[in-house]
Design an enzyme around this catalytic site. Structure first.
Site, PDB file in Angstrom:
ATOM      1  N   ASN A 266      37.052  44.895  38.756  1.00 16.36           N
ATOM      2  CA  ASN A 266      37.883  43.670  38.357  1.00 16.36           C
ATOM      3  C   ASN A 266      38.213  43.909  37.031  1.00 16.36           C
ATOM      4  O   ASN A 266      39.644  43.647  36.531  1.00 16.36           O
ATOM      5  CB  ASN A 266      37.183  42.369  38.744  1.00 16.36           C
ATOM      6  N   GLU A 301      31.538  39.310  46.430  1.00 18.63           N
ATOM      7  CA  GLU A 301      31.257  40.668  46.944  1.00 18.63           C
ATOM      8  C   GLU A 301      30.119  40.881  47.898  1.00 18.63           C
ATOM      9  O   GLU A 301      29.527  42.094  47.911  1.00 18.63           O
ATOM     10  CB  GLU A 301      31.307  41.753  46.036  1.00 18.63           C
TER      11      GLU A 301
END
Length: 414
Positions: A266, A301
């Site tokens: 990210n 996640e």
């Protein structure tokens, strides 16, 4: 006057679906606007005949025929849009325009009643058959039992009614007369039509509402980003399976998975790339595991795999397959190959397990795998965990006694 009353009732019955279709126009399902306009036009077509006492014949007949042709055409267009197909609007409008022009020629120039009646029914029959064919080809997109059968019966029923009308008037079984004049076959067609046409639009309404209901159910069942099972559905299934194991025994294992170093993806490539990574991860894992197992996203996640009829040895084999599949299926972000690995913790069913307890044991093993270097799966302790809120504290105490495995798997027992 009696026949005009029939058409009035027919038009009002056809319009029954309209108040229910109007609020659905903004719900994002293809074809709703086409169905709504088609319903209004079909109702107007019937009401045009009901106004025969006050409107000149050359006007109400043309209005009724033209609006009906447009209504039937819009049903076909709407069904194509509903199933995500090209609507073929220009082609359909062109054919409809030719048909309306032919009606006008037969009405105002030739005075050909038989030709108008046959053309009217041939057009309706052909368009309904084409619509029914589309529905049959795409019937599996609607999973609720009986819905597509009812819709196709309504469509093919209307097609059959007009096919019979072509035979009756085209082959001279009965001398053609205006629909406002009672005749044996004319009455049959009016009565059957007053059932078939409203049934068609109610069937389309049912089709839309069923689609919206299934979309809502899918949103609750599946994660919108990864298409894995949602947190809610995976926890419900976990509770169900644990109760089943409590009642009859059985082998069952839970694998909690976490993407290694996901934050760095990210931070380096952006959140859109992070979403791509999550989708890639979910697809790879689902392709690697057994079709009978259930894979879901818990949030962020973190993912969970429920493995049915699975003892510890088989659970570790399954975990190994997941790790291997991720290594063998590279992720590309902005043209760059990005390594992706996973860490996991496996917990097997013990008598009396609750969802919190078995997930807590798997979480302890997951944190242990991360502390031992990631890209690995650890087997949970056989002791009890207090719950997921205490996982952080338990993980550190468990790590000292755990053997090492690099996406290799290891088991620790108390």
């Amino acid at each position: 006057m009696t026949t005009s009353l029939f058409f009035l009732m027919w038009g009002l019955a056809t319009a029954l679906a309209l108040p229910l279709l109007l609020p659905l126009r903004t719900r994002g399902v293809g074809g709703i606007q086409a169905f709504t306009v088609a319903n209004a036009l079909a109702a107007f077509s019937m009401l045009s005949y009901a106004s025969a006492e006050i409107v000149p014949p050359g006007l109400y007949v043309m209005l009724s025929n033209a609006t009906w042709v447009c209504a039937v055409s819009l049903v076909y267009v709407g069904v194509r849009q509903f199933f995500g197909l090209r609507p073929h609007i220009a082609r359909t409008l062109g054919i409809s325009g030719i048909c309306i022009a032919a009606f006008a020629w037969m009405l105002y120039v030739q005075g050909n009643l038989v030709g108008r009646m046959v053309l009217f029914s041939v057009f309706t029959c052909v368009v309904m058959l084409a619509t029914g064919r589309l529905m049959y080809r795409h019937r599996k997109r609607i999973h609720t039992r009986g819905v597509m059968l009812y819709v196709m019966l309504a469509v093919f029923g209307l097609a059959a009614l007009h096919a019979l009308r072509v035979v009756v008037y085209g082959f001279g079984w009965e001398a053609p007369v205006s629909m406002l004049q009672l005749s044996r076959w004319g009455l049959v067609f009016i009565v059957c039509g007053s059932v078939a046409v409203p049934a068609l639009f109610l069937a389309l309404l049912l089709l839309i509402q069923t689609s919206l209901s299934e979309q809502m159910q899918a949103a609750l069942t599946f994660d919108s980003l990864t298409h894995a099972y949602s947190r809610r559905s995976i926890l419900d299934e976990l509770d169900h399976e644990l109760h089943r194991c409590d009642r009859g025994g059985g082998k069952f294992a839970v694998l909690v998975l976490d993407i290694d170093h996901f934050k760095s993806i990210n931070d380096r490539y952006g959140h859109a790339a992070g979403d791509t990574a999550l989708r890639h991860y979910a697809q790879v894992v689902q392709n690697a595991v057994r079709g009978s197992d259930r894979f879901g996203r818990m949030g962020g996640e973190e993912f969970v795999l429920l493995m049915y009829d699975c003892d510890p040895a088989r659970a570790l084999v399954q975990a190994q397959r997941v790790c291997d599949a991720l290594r063998d299926t590279p992720l590309y972000l902005q043209g760059v190959e990005v390594p992706m690995t996973t860490s996991g913790g496996v917990a097997t069913y013990q008598m009396g397990d609750s969802a919190d307890v078995i997930l807590a044991r798997a979480d302890v093993a997951l944190y242990r795998a991360k502390e031992q270097g990631r890209d690995r799966v650890e087997m949970a302790w056989n002791g009890r965990g207090a719950g997921r809120t205490q996982v952080g504290g338990l993980a550190g105490g468990a790590a000292a006694n755990a053997p090492v495995a690099t996406c290799e798997t290891s088991e620790t027992t108390a």
